[in-house]
Scaffold this active site. Structure first.
Site, PDB file in Angstrom:
ATOM      1  N   PRO A 135       0.786  -1.238   0.000  1.00 63.17           N
ATOM      2  CA  PRO A 135       0.000   0.000   0.000  1.00 63.17           C
ATOM      3  C   PRO A 135       0.822   1.296   0.000  1.00 63.17           C
ATOM      4  O   PRO A 135       1.952   1.328   0.481  1.00 63.17           O
ATOM      5  CB  PRO A 135      -0.819  -0.108   1.294  1.00 63.17           C
ATOM      6  CG  PRO A 135      -0.101  -1.070   2.156  1.00 63.17           C
ATOM      7  CD  PRO A 135       0.665  -1.987   1.258  1.00 63.17           C
ATOM      8  N   VAL A 136       0.197   2.327  -0.521  1.00 55.04           N
ATOM      9  CA  VAL A 136       0.741   3.689  -0.534  1.00 55.04           C
ATOM     10  C   VAL A 136       0.558   4.307   0.864  1.00 55.04           C
ATOM     11  O   VAL A 136      -0.369   3.927   1.582  1.00 55.04           O
ATOM     12  CB  VAL A 136      -0.066   4.552  -1.540  1.00 55.04           C
ATOM     13  CG1 VAL A 136       0.492   5.954  -1.651  1.00 55.04           C
ATOM     14  CG2 VAL A 136      -0.116   3.913  -2.896  1.00 55.04           C
ATOM     15  N   ASP A 174      15.346   5.016   1.997  1.00 55.69           N
ATOM     16  CA  ASP A 174      14.273   4.362   1.244  1.00 55.69           C
ATOM     17  C   ASP A 174      14.684   4.062  -0.192  1.00 55.69           C
ATOM     18  O   ASP A 174      14.423   2.974  -0.700  1.00 55.69           O
ATOM     19  CB  ASP A 174      13.011   5.239   1.225  1.00 55.69           C
ATOM     20  CG  ASP A 174      12.297   5.256   2.564  1.00 55.69           C
ATOM     21  OD1 ASP A 174      12.938   4.926   3.570  1.00 55.69           O
ATOM     22  OD2 ASP A 174      11.104   5.604   2.589  1.00 55.69           O
TER      23      ASP A 174
HETATM   24  O1  PMV Z   1       8.040   7.396   8.268  1.00 54.27           O
HETATM   25  P1  PMV Z   1       8.901   6.300   7.727  1.00 54.27           P
HETATM   26  O2  PMV Z   1       8.322   4.933   7.849  1.00 54.27           O
HETATM   27  O3  PMV Z   1       9.437   6.554   6.359  1.00 54.27           O
HETATM   28  O4  PMV Z   1      10.194   6.172   8.678  1.00 54.27           O
HETATM   29  C1  PMV Z   1      10.952   7.239   9.102  1.00 54.27           C
HETATM   30  C2  PMV Z   1      12.210   6.742   9.760  1.00 54.27           C
HETATM   31  C3  PMV Z   1      12.863   7.765  10.663  1.00 54.27           C
HETATM   32  O5  PMV Z   1      14.049   7.168  11.186  1.00 54.27           O
HETATM   33  C4  PMV Z   1      11.953   8.128  11.814  1.00 54.27           C
HETATM   34  C5  PMV Z   1      13.215   9.033   9.898  1.00 54.27           C
HETATM   35  C6  PMV Z   1      14.358   8.931   8.911  1.00 54.27           C
HETATM   36  O6  PMV Z   1      14.447   9.833   8.036  1.00 54.27           O
HETATM   37  O7  PMV Z   1      15.205   8.026   9.017  1.00 54.27           O
END
Ligand code: PMV
Length: 290
Positions: free
Chosen positions: A80-81, A131
């Protein structure tokens, strides 16, 4: 004729929030994909409803990789988005790879991650780069601010389940909350960070040994640190409870917390399936890392 590219989703195994302040973190590229298909067209168009940010991200990636935006974009995804599973990065990586195919070439993982970063900036302003590295590379990677991500050895099968509490925590606000705890109480934060760094070292060893039992315990301990930072919620606690009662080896907040997803480690494929069934109302699904 269509040109296709794919990108993986992501989950954070150990170290969310602490990575923001310079500690190490471990991320997983989920073997669930987003696929982008491009067809040549007179101007940029989409076969699905999308907002301005996605349009802008698409323009940036296409310009960078294909040198132009004359395409019709289609997308499908296996996750999911807006759930904290790295959808936007997986889209940008898939798009970069499809754009390269349209230009008659192929992108390596690093190149795909780099091209996708341009798109991610349209979505997130100042993304950490975790990511898009996971979306391009998959597998398990070690992160530290200012360093190239490092693929980690995985010496066995790890049966994960991910469940979505349904309400994604506001990442920016939650990162701000942790930053003020750090500024207001440096000695308490320092102790938590030291504990987190210890968990990272042990998790690297457990992954390399293929020791799911040890890794599950480390995930529980990481969750305890995140809960002490005020990042858990009653739904997260409920999901963890159901998972642990049904044989999970460990379960933790993954991502920003305050909602969002819970990452669960099961001892085998059968148990992973049972846990995912029990957590069906949270859209739970299993995936294997080996
Ligand atoms: O919000 P998400 O699931 O993309 O996770 C953020 C992860 C953090 O460590 C809280 C922030 C980051 O930029 O690493």
């Amino acid at each position: 004729m269509g040109f296709e590219g794919t990108g993986y989703g992501k989950a954070i195994l150990i170290g969310e929030h602490f990575v923001v302040h310079g500690a190490r973190g471990i991320g997983i590229g989920m073997p669930r994909k987003t696929t982008v298909t491009l067809e040549k067209a007179p101007s940029l168009s989409f076969s699905f409803e999308c907002g301005d940010l996605l349009k802008e991200a698409t323009r940036r990636v296409l310009e960078k990789v294909a040198g132009g935006t004359g395409f019709k974009v289609s997308v499908t995804s296996e996750f999911p988005v807006s759930a904290g599973m790295g959808w936007s990065a997986s889209y940008c990586v898939a798009l970069a790879r499809a754009a390269a195919a349209a230009a008659g070439r192929e992108l390596g993982d690093r190149e795909a991650a780099k091209a996708a970063f341009e798109g991610e900036r349209a979505f997130h302003g100042n993304p950490s780069g975790i990511d898009n590295a996971l979306a391009a590379h998959g597998g398990v990677m070690l992160f530290k601010r200012g360093r190239e991500p490092e693929p980690l050895a995985v010496g066995g099968k790890f049966h994960f389940v991910i469940a979505n509490s349904g309400k994604k925590g506001p990442t920016k606000e939650l990162v701000g909350k942790v930053s003020s705890i750090r500024a207001g109480n440096p000695s308490e934060y320092g102790a938590l960070e030291e504990a987190e760094e210890w968990l990272i070292g042990k998790a690297i060893e457990a992954l390399a040994r293929g020791d799911a039992k040890a890794l599950g315990k480390l995930m529980d301990e990481n969750n305890e640190l995140l809960a002490r930072l005020g990042l858990s919620t009653p739904i997260i606690d409920d999901i963890r409870g159901v998972a642990l009662e049904n044989g999970a080896l460990g379960a933790k907040i993954t991502g920003a917390g305050g909602g969002g997803c819970v990452l669960i480690l099961a001892p085998d494929a059968g148990k992973a399936g049972e846990i995912a069934d029990k957590l069906g109302k949270y859209g739970a699904f299993g995936f294997l890392i080996e």
